[in-house]
Scaffold this motif. Structure first.
Motif, short mmCIF file in Angstrom:
data_model
loop_
_atom_site.label_atom_id
_atom_site.label_comp_id
_atom_site.label_asym_id
_atom_site.label_seq_id
_atom_site.Cartn_x
_atom_site.Cartn_y
_atom_site.Cartn_z
N ARG A 157 1.23 -1.02 -0.18
CA ARG A 157 -0.33 0.39 0.11
C ARG A 157 1.09 1.45 -0.20
NH1 ARG A 157 -0.81 2.98 3.53
NH2 ARG A 157 -0.43 1.79 5.41
N ARG A 158 1.82 1.13 1.01
CA ARG A 158 2.86 2.62 0.82
C ARG A 158 3.77 2.76 -0.86
NH1 ARG A 158 4.35 -0.19 6.01
NH2 ARG A 158 2.89 0.48 7.61
N ALA A 159 4.47 1.24 -0.80
CA ALA A 159 4.55 2.03 -2.07
C ALA A 159 3.26 2.67 -3.72
CB ALA A 159 4.74 -0.22 -2.75
N ILE A 160 2.61 2.00 -3.28
CA ILE A 160 1.13 2.65 -4.68
C ILE A 160 0.51 4.13 -3.98
CG2 ILE A 160 -0.87 2.81 -4.97
CD1 ILE A 160 -1.30 -0.73 -3.43
N GLU A 161 1.28 4.52 -2.57
CA GLU A 161 0.86 5.67 -2.49
C GLU A 161 2.14 7.05 -2.32
OE1 GLU A 161 -0.26 6.14 1.53
OE2 GLU A 161 -2.56 4.58 1.08
N ALA A 162 3.39 5.74 -2.83
CA ALA A 162 4.20 6.62 -2.92
C ALA A 162 5.00 7.17 -4.32
CB ALA A 162 5.72 5.45 -2.06
N GLY A 163 3.55 5.78 -5.47
CA GLY A 163 3.81 6.22 -6.82
C GLY A 163 4.88 5.50 -7.34
N TYR A 164 5.18 3.96 -6.61
CA TYR A 164 5.70 3.11 -7.63
C TYR A 164 4.98 2.28 -8.84
CZ TYR A 164 9.97 3.22 -4.38
OH TYR A 164 10.97 3.94 -3.99
N VAL A 210 -0.42 -9.31 -1.36
CA VAL A 210 0.01 -7.99 -2.08
C VAL A 210 -0.81 -8.22 -3.13
CG1 VAL A 210 1.80 -7.14 -3.32
CG2 VAL A 210 2.47 -8.29 -1.31
N GLN A 211 -1.35 -8.73 -3.52
CA GLN A 211 -2.69 -8.68 -4.73
C GLN A 211 -3.68 -8.24 -4.65
OE1 GLN A 211 -2.64 -12.51 -6.60
NE2 GLN A 211 -0.92 -11.85 -7.94
N LYS A 212 -4.13 -9.09 -3.11
CA LYS A 212 -5.82 -8.19 -2.88
C LYS A 212 -5.93 -6.37 -2.27
CE LYS A 212 -6.79 -9.39 1.84
NZ LYS A 212 -7.04 -7.63 3.11
N HIS A 217 -5.84 -1.08 -3.99
CA HIS A 217 -5.69 0.49 -3.59
C HIS A 217 -5.13 1.10 -5.16
CE1 HIS A 217 -5.99 0.86 1.37
NE2 HIS A 217 -5.77 -0.44 1.17
N ALA A 218 -4.91 -0.01 -5.70
CA ALA A 218 -4.31 0.81 -6.90
C ALA A 218 -5.10 1.39 -8.18
CB ALA A 218 -3.35 -0.62 -7.51
N LYS A 219 -4.78 2.40 -8.44
CA LYS A 219 -5.75 3.52 -9.65
C LYS A 219 -5.80 2.52 -10.58
CE LYS A 219 -7.39 5.84 -5.87
NZ LYS A 219 -6.90 5.56 -4.59
#
Length: 372
Positions: A157-164, A210-212, A217-219
């Protein structure tokens, strides 16, 4: 460009729709260079930025998902929301140069130095690593195992929010995920150990979590890869036969790629299967069209890479070679492959933009890098 290397520069698309501009990826490499508080350092950002303009994708050094999972001095953290700005800084530096940014997420398990985890070294079972100076780990409780699985999800989730653009689950090199799969380190008799199917439970649960989180969360399309080591030297230990069971299970998980961790692209199985082909050929044939495989291992020259891509693997990762020559991709693309450096220049730390802790490790470790 020399037409021999044309295949290296063909675009590649993952099934989730994310496209890469070429087939060359920067492999994940520990750099020992983060700040003491777990944030990414200025020198790390510069090091990655220097190597991100030619390759299509950069897989970062591992980031620990749980406080007691820190495996290296100078490893950056992904275990709390306070780290999101730090994680974002690195993702932005990579993406600004035109590469996709993949955060490698990990827990060191029994390989964590005691002083980095307040003495709380943990693993699947209380079995000591055969590495010199290792500690006898504490066996994780069922509740703790479930908590660490959730921690992998939270780091995602943090990776998604950080733009990875994605994460790579680090199931290789003897760290915690591999420790659960290995008959050497996993002697449990509960749902997390025993038969090979039960030893698979933790790695697959991490993938599911991770996939869940990605689905929640991923847009936009977000890459999830998995890295594994095909064999272990220990007895008992993971054999090539065990790895075929692992990759069968992983291939059914709709992952975006599998990344084989080995030091020689052309390495052959040591035990578990009677086969004269390389491990990578066996793995690639086994998963077929289900999931792309990234090959890696001592690829230095353009000729090395050309020969490797001709095996049919869709993607190649370069590790040490991108430290030796950050302009490797550009040199091949512009027909200057004869100018590629394949040995480290021990007087070129500043020119190569390598942080001091990593540089010291390189120049003081004979045999690790060509030229040392």
């Amino acid at each position: 460009m020399n037409p021999t290397y044309k295949l290296l520069f063909e675009p590649f698309s993952f099934r989730n729709g994310v496209s890469l501009k070429n087939r060359i990826i920067m492999a994940p490499m520990t750099n020992f260079s983060s700040n003491p508080d777990g944030t990414v350092s200025d020198s790390e950002v510069a090091y990655y930025a220097r190597r991100s303009s030619g390759v299509s994708m950069v897989i970062t050094a591992c980031t620990f998902v749980t406080a007691n999972g820190k495996g290296f001095q100078g490893e950056f953290a992904g275990n709390s929301d306070e780290m999101i700005p730090s994680l974002k800084r690195l993702a932005s530096a990579i993406k600004e140069q035109g590469a996709k940014a993949i955060l490698q997420i990990f827990h060191g398990g029994r390989e964590c130095p005691s002083d980095l985890v307040n003495g709380d070294v943990v693993s699947a079972s209380a079995v000591q690593s055969e590495r010199s100076g290792s500690n006898v780990p504490r066996e994780l409780s069922d509740e703790e195992v479930q908590s660490i699985i959730r921690d992998f999800g939270e780091a995602t989730r943090r990776a998604i929010e950080a733009g990875y653009d994605g994460v790579e689950i680090h199931g290789a090199n003897g760290y915690l995920i591999q420790q659960f799969f290995s008959p050497h380190s996993n002697r449990r008799e509960d749902r997390w150990g025993g038969s090979i199917e039960k030893r698979l439970s933790f790695p697959l649960a991490v993938v599911d979590e991770v996939q869940k989180v990605v689905n929640e969360h991923a847009k936009e399309p977000f890459i999830v890869g998995y890295r594994f080591s095909p064999e272990e030297p220990e007895t008992p230990g993971i054999t090539m036969a065990d790895t075929l069971v692992l990759i069968d299970a992983l291939a059914d998980k709709n992952l975006d790629y599998l990344h084989v961790s080995q030091t020689d692209f052309w390495a052959k199985p040591r035990r578990g299967v009677e086969d004269s082909r390389t491990r990578l050929e066996i793995i690639h044939e086994r998963v077929g069209d289900k999931v792309p495989v990234i090959g890696v291992g001592s690829i230095y020259s353009a000729e090395d890479a050309g020969r490797a891509i001709q095996t049919g693997l869709p993607l190649l990762a370069l590790g040490r070679e991108l430290i030796i020559d950050p302009d490797w991709v550009q040199k091949v693309e512009s027909g200057k492959e004869n100018e590629i450096e394949t040995k480290i220049d021990k007087n070129a730390q500043d020119r190569l933009v390598v942080p001091d802790p990593l540089w010291q490790a390189i120049v003081n470790s004979p045999g690790w890098f060509p030229g040392v």
